[in-house]
Write an enzyme that holds these catalytic residues in place. Structure first.
Site, mmCIF file in Angstrom:
data_model
loop_
_atom_site.group_PDB
_atom_site.id
_atom_site.type_symbol
_atom_site.label_atom_id
_atom_site.label_comp_id
_atom_site.label_asym_id
_atom_site.label_seq_id
_atom_site.Cartn_x
_atom_site.Cartn_y
_atom_site.Cartn_z
ATOM 1 N N GLN A 4 -4.876 -1.980 9.571
ATOM 2 C CA GLN A 4 -4.817 -3.422 9.223
ATOM 3 C C GLN A 4 -5.295 -4.430 9.944
ATOM 4 O O GLN A 4 -4.877 -4.534 11.262
ATOM 5 C CB GLN A 4 -3.293 -3.617 8.672
ATOM 6 C CG GLN A 4 -2.928 -4.794 7.715
ATOM 7 C CD GLN A 4 -3.381 -4.397 6.209
ATOM 8 O OE1 GLN A 4 -3.824 -3.424 6.003
ATOM 9 N NE2 GLN A 4 -3.687 -5.803 5.758
ATOM 10 N N LYS A 64 0.853 -1.168 -0.061
ATOM 11 C CA LYS A 64 0.134 0.173 -0.119
ATOM 12 C C LYS A 64 0.960 1.169 -0.019
ATOM 13 O O LYS A 64 0.444 2.278 -0.659
ATOM 14 C CB LYS A 64 -0.965 0.138 1.191
ATOM 15 C CG LYS A 64 -1.881 -1.027 1.232
ATOM 16 C CD LYS A 64 -2.742 -1.301 2.470
ATOM 17 C CE LYS A 64 -3.781 -2.509 2.225
ATOM 18 N NZ LYS A 64 -4.568 -2.705 3.230
ATOM 19 N N ASP A 90 -11.286 2.125 4.220
ATOM 20 C CA ASP A 90 -11.385 0.523 4.011
ATOM 21 C C ASP A 90 -12.933 0.219 3.903
ATOM 22 O O ASP A 90 -13.487 -0.851 3.667
ATOM 23 C CB ASP A 90 -10.808 -0.154 5.415
ATOM 24 C CG ASP A 90 -9.699 -0.621 5.183
ATOM 25 O OD1 ASP A 90 -9.225 -0.996 3.981
ATOM 26 O OD2 ASP A 90 -8.817 -1.040 6.123
#
Ligand code: NAD
Ligand code: L34
Length: 324
Positions: free
Chosen positions: A120, A76, A143
């Site tokens: 994450q 990322k 997200d």
């Protein structure tokens, strides 16, 4: 005699006759589709900065030292650099409490220089994944895991859509264009119903195209760990599109696939080969399924890079939202 034999063998290898006869599926090259999307985004972000905005920013929190999480967040960060997003990794210790994690998220929520925030997953067992996801400001929730974005998605309202689901939808759009077929009204099977992956894919696939966030209007069967094997096979066998997101290696076999179907493999599992090497594999028995499917994604190089590209898209969306 042996010279002739060797020549035939060489020739066979040269034109790879065996593969030629068996291979039928067209590969959906997620890596290159993701690259194209990122190249487009890079130009858009350059324009954005040229008209006086600061570069979009992304902050990724990693709790603990899970090697897969570190690899994925590194991907990322690399992609951010390529497209012109300023990104930062924030490492928190494995022993962090929920309060400590949420305190960090709140700092980022309140910082006007921060556009996108992600934590994450997985988080340590002692921490509630739901509470952590709900702590992120929904306007910075790149997200799409905040309860507000999850709710909006089920109502087909404009929102942050989870990156893997968005990535799968992009691959399906590529398939529609390449194969000159529409998913509209077709039979789709989704294996896996997790809140972050299978369910959002299902939500977009089954819903009406006339909404603000358009659905794909297909007939979707959502299978999970309690779907009996024979039932799963019955459903997949009549499906035009099969999407597998389970983490069960080899779940989707060639006998389960209709000739010419499109198969999207979301699963990623790290296995150790008999030679002691680590290898990434999907849910789909790639070598078997490629003999019957019309289209197939590889692992690696399929959905994974698309997840990263969609995060870049969501981060730019967050930057534009916050600048309003
Ligand atoms: P999860 O463990 O939360 O969910 C797995 C799902 O699979 C569950 O809904 C379960 O009911 C279902 N399942 C289990 N066994 C099954 C079976 N025999 N038949 C049908 N369904 C079955 O996992 P997740 O977070 O949804 O991830 C799924 C897989 O996708 C994992 O391999 C993960 O690594 C991978 N993943 C890949 C990406 C990517 O970008 N490519 C992103 C996220 C997750
Ligand atoms: N919060 N947690 C949050 N958001 C996410 O979107 C994720 N996910 C999943 C795990 N936890 C998360 C990801 O980012 C999985 N995931 C992810 C990201 C990138 C890749 C795969 C999964 C990826 O780039 N895969 C490459 C290979 C990478 C390697 O070499 O290991 C591929 O070609 O599939």
């Amino acid at each position: 005699m042996s010279i002739i034999f060797n020549r035939v063998k060489d020739l066979k290898q040269l034109i790879n006759l065996n593969n030629l006869r068996l291979f039928s599926a067209k590969l959906i090259d997620g890596k290159s589709i993701a690259k194209d999307i990122q190249n487009g985004l890079k130009l858009e972000i350059e324009e954005w900065v040229k008209i006086g905005h600061r570069a979009p920013t992304l902050h990724a929190i990693i709790i603990g030292d899970d090697p897969a999480s570190v690899t994925y967040v590194n991907k990322k960060m690399e992609a951010s650099k390529e497209v012109g997003i300023k990104s930062e990794r924030i490492y928190l210790p494995k022993t962090s409490t929920e309060e400590e994690i949420i305190k960090k998220i709140n700092e980022l929520n309140e910082n006007p220089q921060v556009d996108g925030i992600l934590v994450q997953l997985p988080v340590p067992e002692a921490v509630s994944e739901r509470n952590v996801c709900n702590a992120v400001d929904p306007k910075k929730d790149v997200d799409g895991f905040h309860i507000l974005n999850v709710g909006k998605l089920t109502l087909n309202m404009d929102c942050f859509v989870p990156c893997t689901a968005l990535g799968v939808i992009e691959l399906l759009k590529w398939f529609e264009e390449d194969s000159k077929t529409k998913i509209f009204g077709k039979n789709v099977v989704v294996c896996g119903r997790s809140k972050n992956v299978g369910l959002p894919i299902f939500n977009i696939l089954h819903s009406d195209a006339r909404y603000n966030l358009p659905g794909l209007e297909s007939t979707v069967t959502l299978c999970h760990r309690h779907t009996p094997k024979e039932q799963l096979e019955m459903f997949t066998k009549s499906a035009d599109v099969v999407i597998s997101a389970t983490g069960v290696v080899g779940l989707i076999k060639k006998e389960m696939i209709k000739k010419g179907a499109c198969v999207i493999d979301v699963g990623i599992t790290r296995i150790t080969t008999p030679e002691g090497k680590t290898k990434l594999v999907g849910d789909v028995d790639f070598n078997g399924v490629k003999e019957v499917a019309g289209y197939l994604t590889p692992v690696p190089g399929g959905v994974g890079p698309m997840t990263v590209a969609m995060l870049m898209r969501n981060t730019f969306k967050a930057a534009k939202l916050l600048a309003q």
